[in-house]
Motif scaffolding. Sequence first.
Motif, PDB file in Angstrom:
ATOM      1  N   ASN A 183      35.655  43.288  37.845  1.00 17.11           N
ATOM      2  CA  ASN A 183      35.186  42.191  36.942  1.00 17.11           C
ATOM      3  C   ASN A 183      34.501  42.926  35.951  1.00 17.11           C
ATOM      4  N   CYS A 184      34.913  44.177  35.415  1.00 13.83           N
ATOM      5  CA  CYS A 184      34.203  44.539  34.210  1.00 13.83           C
ATOM      6  C   CYS A 184      34.268  43.821  32.892  1.00 13.83           C
ATOM      7  N   SER A 185      33.798  44.151  31.918  1.00 15.21           N
ATOM      8  CA  SER A 185      33.848  43.396  30.606  1.00 15.21           C
ATOM      9  C   SER A 185      35.136  43.610  30.065  1.00 15.21           C
ATOM     10  N   SER A 186      36.045  44.858  30.379  1.00 16.57           N
ATOM     11  CA  SER A 186      37.323  45.046  29.914  1.00 16.57           C
ATOM     12  C   SER A 186      38.096  45.326  31.198  1.00 16.57           C
ATOM     13  N   SER A 187      39.464  44.696  31.247  1.00 14.49           N
ATOM     14  CA  SER A 187      40.210  44.528  32.116  1.00 14.49           C
ATOM     15  C   SER A 187      41.253  45.894  31.826  1.00 14.49           C
ATOM     16  N   HIS A 188      41.384  46.852  32.757  1.00 14.77           N
ATOM     17  CA  HIS A 188      42.532  47.940  32.630  1.00 14.77           C
ATOM     18  C   HIS A 188      43.312  47.973  33.558  1.00 14.77           C
ATOM     19  N   GLN A 189      44.414  48.828  33.550  1.00 13.95           N
ATOM     20  CA  GLN A 189      45.182  49.257  34.442  1.00 13.95           C
ATOM     21  C   GLN A 189      44.640  50.594  34.993  1.00 13.95           C
ATOM     22  N   ILE A 220      41.710  48.543  44.986  1.00 15.64           N
ATOM     23  CA  ILE A 220      42.501  48.259  43.546  1.00 15.64           C
ATOM     24  C   ILE A 220      42.473  46.841  43.344  1.00 15.64           C
ATOM     25  N   ASN A 221      43.027  46.601  42.098  1.00 15.65           N
ATOM     26  CA  ASN A 221      43.265  45.219  41.644  1.00 15.65           C
ATOM     27  C   ASN A 221      45.027  45.249  41.486  1.00 15.65           C
ATOM     28  N   SER A 222      45.455  44.450  42.379  1.00 17.22           N
ATOM     29  CA  SER A 222      46.796  44.526  42.226  1.00 17.22           C
ATOM     30  C   SER A 222      47.661  43.506  41.279  1.00 17.22           C
ATOM     31  N   ASN A 223      46.815  42.454  40.999  1.00 14.21           N
ATOM     32  CA  ASN A 223      47.224  41.846  39.654  1.00 14.21           C
ATOM     33  C   ASN A 223      47.139  42.400  38.263  1.00 14.21           C
ATOM     34  N   TRP A 224      46.188  43.455  38.245  1.00 17.90           N
ATOM     35  CA  TRP A 224      46.338  44.329  37.062  1.00 17.90           C
ATOM     36  C   TRP A 224      47.416  45.613  37.025  1.00 17.90           C
ATOM     37  N   GLY A 225      48.023  45.750  38.124  1.00 23.92           N
ATOM     38  CA  GLY A 225      48.816  46.983  38.381  1.00 23.92           C
ATOM     39  C   GLY A 225      48.505  48.136  38.747  1.00 23.92           C
ATOM     40  N   CYS A 281      43.992  51.120  52.046  1.00 20.89           N
ATOM     41  CA  CYS A 281      44.048  50.796  50.668  1.00 20.89           C
ATOM     42  C   CYS A 281      43.878  49.136  50.496  1.00 20.89           C
ATOM     43  N   GLY A 282      42.761  48.722  50.029  1.00 20.86           N
ATOM     44  CA  GLY A 282      42.564  47.301  50.071  1.00 20.86           C
ATOM     45  C   GLY A 282      42.768  46.672  48.664  1.00 20.86           C
ATOM     46  N   LYS A 283      43.501  45.563  48.678  1.00 27.20           N
ATOM     47  CA  LYS A 283      44.003  44.967  47.408  1.00 27.20           C
ATOM     48  C   LYS A 283      43.104  43.760  46.827  1.00 27.20           C
ATOM     49  N   TYR A 284      42.643  43.770  45.789  1.00 29.79           N
ATOM     50  CA  TYR A 284      41.867  42.657  45.120  1.00 29.79           C
ATOM     51  C   TYR A 284      42.597  42.071  44.102  1.00 29.79           C
ATOM     52  N   LYS A 285      42.159  40.686  43.721  1.00 24.38           N
ATOM     53  CA  LYS A 285      42.502  39.972  42.501  1.00 24.38           C
ATOM     54  C   LYS A 285      41.309  40.135  41.589  1.00 24.38           C
ATOM     55  N   GLY A 286      41.649  40.878  40.478  1.00 22.99           N
ATOM     56  CA  GLY A 286      40.612  41.249  39.307  1.00 22.99           C
ATOM     57  C   GLY A 286      40.340  40.029  38.616  1.00 22.99           C
ATOM     58  N   VAL A 287      39.139  39.924  38.020  1.00 27.19           N
ATOM     59  CA  VAL A 287      38.721  38.909  37.579  1.00 27.19           C
ATOM     60  C   VAL A 287      37.877  39.064  36.082  1.00 27.19           C
ATOM     61  N   LYS A 324      34.572  39.176  33.564  1.00 27.65           N
ATOM     62  CA  LYS A 324      33.088  39.404  33.845  1.00 27.65           C
ATOM     63  C   LYS A 324      32.613  38.210  34.145  1.00 27.65           C
ATOM     64  N   GLY A 325      31.404  38.171  35.340  1.00 26.93           N
ATOM     65  CA  GLY A 325      30.835  37.002  35.442  1.00 26.93           C
ATOM     66  C   GLY A 325      31.290  36.411  36.943  1.00 26.93           C
ATOM     67  N   SER A 326      32.409  36.727  37.229  1.00 25.80           N
ATOM     68  CA  SER A 326      32.961  36.401  38.486  1.00 25.80           C
ATOM     69  C   SER A 326      33.225  37.391  39.381  1.00 25.80           C
ATOM     70  N   GLU A 327      33.535  36.982  40.625  1.00 23.76           N
ATOM     71  CA  GLU A 327      33.775  38.097  41.774  1.00 23.76           C
ATOM     72  C   GLU A 327      35.069  38.019  41.954  1.00 23.76           C
ATOM     73  N   PRO A 328      35.675  39.333  42.311  1.00 19.20           N
ATOM     74  CA  PRO A 328      37.038  39.483  42.563  1.00 19.20           C
ATOM     75  C   PRO A 328      37.338  38.978  44.110  1.00 19.20           C
ATOM     76  N   SER A 329      38.427  38.430  44.331  1.00 21.30           N
ATOM     77  CA  SER A 329      38.766  38.010  46.029  1.00 21.30           C
ATOM     78  C   SER A 329      39.537  39.054  46.288  1.00 21.30           C
ATOM     79  N   TYR A 330      39.276  39.255  47.865  1.00 20.69           N
ATOM     80  CA  TYR A 330      39.881  40.296  48.303  1.00 20.69           C
ATOM     81  C   TYR A 330      41.258  39.592  49.132  1.00 20.69           C
ATOM     82  N   ILE A 331      42.341  40.626  48.779  1.00 18.95           N
ATOM     83  CA  ILE A 331      43.749  39.985  49.028  1.00 18.95           C
ATOM     84  C   ILE A 331      44.299  40.458  50.467  1.00 18.95           C
ATOM     85  N   GLY A 332      43.824  41.544  50.749  1.00 21.62           N
ATOM     86  CA  GLY A 332      44.321  42.471  51.943  1.00 21.62           C
ATOM     87  C   GLY A 332      44.631  43.721  52.003  1.00 21.62           C
TER      88      GLY A 332
END
Length: 391
Positions: free
Chosen positions: A310-316, A335-340, A357-363, A365-373
Amino acid sequence: MVGGLMVAMALPASAATIDTGATYVFVNRFSGKAMDVYGWSTSNGAPVNQWSRNDLAVQQWKFQSSGTSGYYEIKNVHSGKLLELAGSTDGTQLTQNSDGNTKTQHWAVKDSDSGYVRFINRASGKAIDVWEWKTEDGAKLAGFSDLNGANQQWSLTKLGSGGDPGTGAPTGQWPSSAGSVKISGTVSVSGTFDGGMKTYCCIGDGGQSESQDPMFKIANGGTLQNVIIGSPAGDGVHCEGTCTLKNVWWNDIGEDAATFKGTGGGTSYVIGGGARSGSDKTFQHNGNGTVSISGFYLNGSGKLYRACGNCSSSHQRHVKIDNVLVSDVDMVAGINSNWGDTATITRLVVDGGATVCGKYKGVSKGSEPSYIGEGWNDSNCKVTKSDVTYK
């Protein structure tokens, strides 16, 4: 692994300048990978392949006399075994073996061009070759007819005599401090900063506040090595671009051990060292590119690595974790699987239990990423159960 690791090293040697008292790393001209005893094996007949350079003992080699003028035996520092090419057919796997004083273990070192050399086997006349021009970790090294191709050319990089962490797989033992240095503000590093194994402190409150200053701020391309970071250590180390952290130890992780902030791509390296007494992340990846962690020991932390969700800039973002020992941690890589994002994990030892290896859904800034599994052997989590050993 090439330019970012040129610390306390000589230029590639020619056949005429081999030093039998020195320790070398052999890096292939085509692939940029180092000659490596696969899987840290000490067994006779174990394959010798290529791997991303980490300068650890499994990639360290010494020349010794074969007893015949013009030929050397080449011994691995980790296993104590000699390089051997046991057959004369193109494609014969390069291996290691106990010293048998045989021609299959004798090597001529022939000059190529631009400082590179070729290794020619005395028994077969074949050159050591990156088989089929592969570039990936673990690719086969084999004997092949001497064609002087780039995949048969190697730089002989002499390691420095002081402070290299290449003593083998992480053991869980902590280094002794050579003294204490108290600092009152961030130390800016450009080029190489060698701390001589002294303990540096004290910034911040040792807590998780996001507003603390770092102990060290490393400019793009810089190296921090042979440092113990005491408590409190503020926000640890900030890498402004790509950087190398070599044989750096965190007595108390505090907020984060290190944050990788560069957005120009490329790879930052953590080579050797260790960290302990953390409650959240150890290595925080806010920028883009790749973080490579090898030979590292972590005891007590939430995560070894986290790609910011949830940084101000999203990156792979990408992480490579090899030959690492973790104890009492919740997760090795997040890691954030939705960002590759990808996590490539090999030769991991887990003391206790941990999500590998835990996969999250990146969001945003200002929100909290959700854990996928947890992921295994998929497009994001490049790790198999055979890559992990549990203690």
